[in-house]
Design a protein around this motif. Structure first.
Motif, PDB file in Angstrom:
ATOM      1  N   VAL A  27       0.847  -1.127   0.136  1.00 32.31           N
ATOM      2  CA  VAL A  27      -0.046  -0.147   0.078  1.00 32.31           C
ATOM      3  C   VAL A  27       0.876   1.313   0.055  1.00 32.31           C
ATOM      4  O   VAL A  27       1.674   1.106   0.641  1.00 32.31           O
ATOM      5  N   LEU A  28       0.472   2.444  -0.779  1.00 26.72           N
ATOM      6  CA  LEU A  28       1.184   3.304  -0.829  1.00 26.72           C
ATOM      7  C   LEU A  28       0.489   4.483  -0.507  1.00 26.72           C
ATOM      8  O   LEU A  28      -0.842   4.683  -0.349  1.00 26.72           O
ATOM      9  N   VAL A  29       0.995   5.295   0.691  1.00 29.75           N
ATOM     10  CA  VAL A  29       0.303   6.441   1.241  1.00 29.75           C
ATOM     11  C   VAL A  29       0.618   7.799   0.625  1.00 29.75           C
ATOM     12  O   VAL A  29       1.829   7.973   0.313  1.00 29.75           O
ATOM     13  N   ALA A  30      -0.263   8.602   0.194  1.00 25.98           N
ATOM     14  CA  ALA A  30      -0.259   9.774  -0.393  1.00 25.98           C
ATOM     15  C   ALA A  30       0.145  10.759   0.642  1.00 25.98           C
ATOM     16  O   ALA A  30      -0.786  10.952   1.595  1.00 25.98           O
ATOM     17  N   CYS A  31       1.317  11.312   0.891  1.00 24.63           N
ATOM     18  CA  CYS A  31       1.548  12.403   1.823  1.00 24.63           C
ATOM     19  C   CYS A  31       2.107  13.663   1.365  1.00 24.63           C
ATOM     20  O   CYS A  31       3.283  13.545   0.732  1.00 24.63           O
TER      21      CYS A  31
END
Length: 325
Positions: A27-31
């Motif tokens: 999973v990738l977190v947009a930060c």
């Protein structure tokens, strides 16, 4: 002693979403570096490792402010300290179409989509909170939008997930303070030149003052109530659209027999397919198009945002860009 209540709230929210995925998934977190996305990144790093999953992060440098590239590089280092991997900073070029807010959003999502595909991720996590949901609903009300707009932002759309959609912004800030996580407040979020900033800092506080506390929670609850209705009407419109479409147009007689809520959905999605930007297409535009069906008296072509032109001809509505006519 367990974690701080705010930290626990963000972790529980993330845990619930991770349960819909599979061990080994990335999973990738947009930060952005703000409290919402930093709290989400920290909670995802903590929960993903315990669920047997991998977690990374993507920050997008819009290049709209001095020093933005340096901040993005510095943020990459801090996110890696959470144990996230991969972590990337992606530079984008923001266009002008749809205004500054829409143009930046479009550039950001294009970059996130590319990162999702390149890393073969299972999902991209977005840090929108309950307060963001309330702002979205209020904007929809102000624009006179329909049930779909009032349903707010979905918790799941395609490969995007919004784990914190039922978590208040104050909670994410408290979670960052409790974990000594440094955050950065984007000055655009307080710039009155941006509509959402005015809603956040002027409109919602004024409503709280006039009507009492809990406005954001009530607006977010309104979104949840509208969502089931909007989903059902969208499904009906999907079926009906196939029945009223013929020879490249929409049959007026068939449209006239449909309930207004279904007919308007078909008109809107046909206009968007023809090239009208959804963010610029308001209820008043669809009202005008609908009158070609319900109040026809020989009107000429109607022009919609994006250069889409609609004509009624031989019992059909034809949606085109002028260059296509």
């Amino acid at each position: 002693m367990g974690p701080h209540p705010a930290v626990a709230a963000t972790r529980v929210a993330v845990r619930e979403v991770l349960r819909t995925l599979h061990p080994g998934d990335l999973v990738l977190v947009a930060c952005s570096g703000g409290a919402d996305s930093m709290a989400l990144a920290a909670a995802t790093a903590f929960e993903a490792s315990r669920a047997g999953m991998r977690a990374g992060a993507i920050t997008v440098d819009h290049g709209l402010q001095p020093g933005s590239t340096g901040r993005a590089v510095e943020l990459v280092g801090r996110l890696r300290e959470f144990g996230l991997d991969p972590v990337e900073a992606l530079g984008v070029r923001v266009g002008r179409r749809g205004g500054p807010e829409a143009a930046a959003r479009n550039a950001r999502y294009e970059a996130l989509d590319l990162a999702f595909a390149r890393h073969r991720a299972a999902a991209v996590f977005l840090g929108h909170t309950l307060d963001d949901q309330a702002e979205t609903v209020l904007l929809g009300l102000a624009r006179g939008s329909g049930a779909r707009s009032l349903a707010g932002m979905p918790a799941v759309i395609g490969h995007y997930r919004r784990p914190l959609l039922n978590v208040a912004r104050d909670t994410t800030r408290a979670a960052c303070v409790a974990q000594n996580i440094a955050t950065w407040d984007d000055p655009h979020n307080a710039d009155p030149a941006f509509t959402r900033a005015r809603v956040r800092h002027d409109a919602l506080p004024a409503l709280e003052k006039a009507l009492g506390p809990g406005i954001s929670e009530s607006l977010a609850r309104t979104a949840r109530l509208f969502r089931d209705d909007a989903d059902a009407l969208d499904a009906w419109a999907d079926r009906a659209a196939a029945e009223v479409t013929k020879d490249g147009g929409l049959e007026v007689a068939a449209l006239a027999e449909l309930p207004a809520a279904v007919r308007r959905r078909i008109l809107r999605r046909t206009a968007v397919t023809a090239g009208s930007p959804p963010g610029d297409l308001y209820a008043r535009h669809i009202d005008t198009v609908e009158r070609l069906v319900t109040a026809w008296h020989g009107q000429g072509p109607i022009n919609l945002p994006g250069g889409v032109e609609i004509r009624r001809r031989c019992g059909k509505l034809l949606f085109h860009r002028p260059s296509q006519l």
